[in-house]
Design a protein around this motif. Structure first.
Motif, mmCIF file in Angstrom:
data_model
loop_
_atom_site.group_PDB
_atom_site.id
_atom_site.type_symbol
_atom_site.label_atom_id
_atom_site.label_comp_id
_atom_site.label_asym_id
_atom_site.label_seq_id
_atom_site.Cartn_x
_atom_site.Cartn_y
_atom_site.Cartn_z
ATOM 1 N N GLU A 115 0.974 -1.105 -0.015
ATOM 2 C CA GLU A 115 0.236 0.047 -0.091
ATOM 3 C C GLU A 115 0.821 1.216 -0.079
ATOM 4 O OE1 GLU A 115 -2.260 -3.500 1.340
ATOM 5 O OE2 GLU A 115 -0.504 -2.790 2.136
ATOM 6 N N THR A 116 1.668 1.387 0.931
ATOM 7 C CA THR A 116 2.706 2.676 0.952
ATOM 8 C C THR A 116 3.254 2.756 -0.412
ATOM 9 O OG1 THR A 116 3.239 2.362 3.216
ATOM 10 C CG2 THR A 116 4.702 3.675 2.085
ATOM 11 N N GLU A 117 4.030 1.843 -0.950
ATOM 12 C CA GLU A 117 4.647 1.940 -2.203
ATOM 13 C C GLU A 117 3.451 2.316 -3.503
ATOM 14 O OE1 GLU A 117 8.460 -0.226 -3.233
ATOM 15 O OE2 GLU A 117 7.113 -1.653 -1.889
ATOM 16 N N ARG A 131 0.746 3.910 -3.161
ATOM 17 C CA ARG A 131 0.532 5.347 -2.940
ATOM 18 C C ARG A 131 1.389 6.112 -3.484
ATOM 19 N NH1 ARG A 131 -2.113 3.196 2.021
ATOM 20 N NH2 ARG A 131 -4.470 3.247 1.641
ATOM 21 N N ARG A 132 2.561 6.052 -3.108
ATOM 22 C CA ARG A 132 3.704 6.711 -3.563
ATOM 23 C C ARG A 132 3.723 6.727 -5.204
ATOM 24 N NH1 ARG A 132 9.238 6.128 -5.057
ATOM 25 N NH2 ARG A 132 10.183 8.150 -5.042
ATOM 26 N N PHE A 133 3.758 5.735 -5.883
ATOM 27 C CA PHE A 133 3.912 5.368 -7.325
ATOM 28 C C PHE A 133 2.604 6.063 -8.180
ATOM 29 C CE2 PHE A 133 3.781 3.186 -11.295
ATOM 30 C CZ PHE A 133 4.844 3.751 -12.031
ATOM 31 N N TYR A 134 1.526 5.393 -7.764
ATOM 32 C CA TYR A 134 0.278 5.718 -8.424
ATOM 33 C C TYR A 134 -0.302 6.987 -7.906
ATOM 34 C CZ TYR A 134 0.360 1.034 -10.589
ATOM 35 O OH TYR A 134 0.874 -0.089 -11.279
ATOM 36 N N GLU A 152 1.350 9.640 -5.769
ATOM 37 C CA GLU A 152 2.183 10.911 -5.802
ATOM 38 C C GLU A 152 2.742 10.967 -7.155
ATOM 39 O OE1 GLU A 152 4.822 10.673 -2.447
ATOM 40 O OE2 GLU A 152 3.178 10.073 -1.203
ATOM 41 N N LEU A 153 3.390 10.037 -7.652
ATOM 42 C CA LEU A 153 4.136 10.268 -8.940
ATOM 43 C C LEU A 153 3.390 10.209 -10.192
ATOM 44 C CD1 LEU A 153 7.156 7.682 -8.227
ATOM 45 C CD2 LEU A 153 7.352 10.226 -8.224
ATOM 46 N N GLU A 209 -6.589 8.823 -5.040
ATOM 47 C CA GLU A 209 -7.173 7.427 -4.244
ATOM 48 C C GLU A 209 -8.427 7.475 -4.017
ATOM 49 O OE1 GLU A 209 -5.949 4.894 -0.169
ATOM 50 O OE2 GLU A 209 -4.396 6.564 -0.934
ATOM 51 N N VAL A 244 13.390 9.761 -10.468
ATOM 52 C CA VAL A 244 13.350 8.889 -9.101
ATOM 53 C C VAL A 244 13.921 7.658 -9.578
ATOM 54 C CG1 VAL A 244 11.517 10.398 -8.252
ATOM 55 C CG2 VAL A 244 11.092 8.309 -9.336
ATOM 56 N N ASP A 280 5.681 -0.414 -12.435
ATOM 57 C CA ASP A 280 5.497 -0.037 -11.001
ATOM 58 C C ASP A 280 6.526 -0.646 -10.216
ATOM 59 O OD1 ASP A 280 4.510 -2.520 -10.473
ATOM 60 O OD2 ASP A 280 2.610 -1.894 -10.196
#
Length: 119
Positions: A13-15, A17-20, A22-23, A28, A87, A107
């Motif tokens: 979940e954390t990764e 959220r960061r990829f989809y 933030e990047l 969400e 990144v 991803d």
């Protein structure tokens, strides 16, 4: 299209959220309560479509099959490609489709993604 799902390992979940989020800049969505306990994260794609990152116990990344995510303009696509490369994401540009500017990336879980813009 209602939604597309990509698989990910437990604890993604954390990764995701960061990829989809933030990047890639996807908003969400709250998962329905009945499904929230399964893990994963959902995102809005626009026009009512969604991208679901779902947890798979026997996870293996999709290296050929992939969603194609359309970006509003070539300029936005190129900026997104630069941001991903900055990144450390692999960005592979492709010019095989006339009238389409696109690149492939992965991803954080190794799933192949195509990002494209018309023009």
């Amino acid at each position: 299209l209602d939604h597309v799902q990509v698989a990910a390992p437990a604890g993604c979940e954390t990764e995701a959220r960061r990829f989809y989020g933030e990047l890639l800049g996807l908003a969400e969505l709250e998962k329905p309560a009945a499904l929230a306990g399964r893990g994963g994260v959902w995102f809005a794609l626009g026009a009512g479509a969604q991208l679901h990152v779902g947890v798979a116990d026997d996870f293996a990344p999709a290296r050929k099959a992939h969603p194609g995510l359309r970006v509003a303009s070539v300029g936005q696509l190129e900026a997104l490609g630069r941001s991903l490369a900055a990144v450390g994401a692999t960005v592979v540009w492709d010019s095989e489709l006339p009238g389409v500017r696109r690149f492939f990336t992965a991803d954080p879980f190794g799933n192949r993604l195509e990002l494209l813009a018309l023009g």
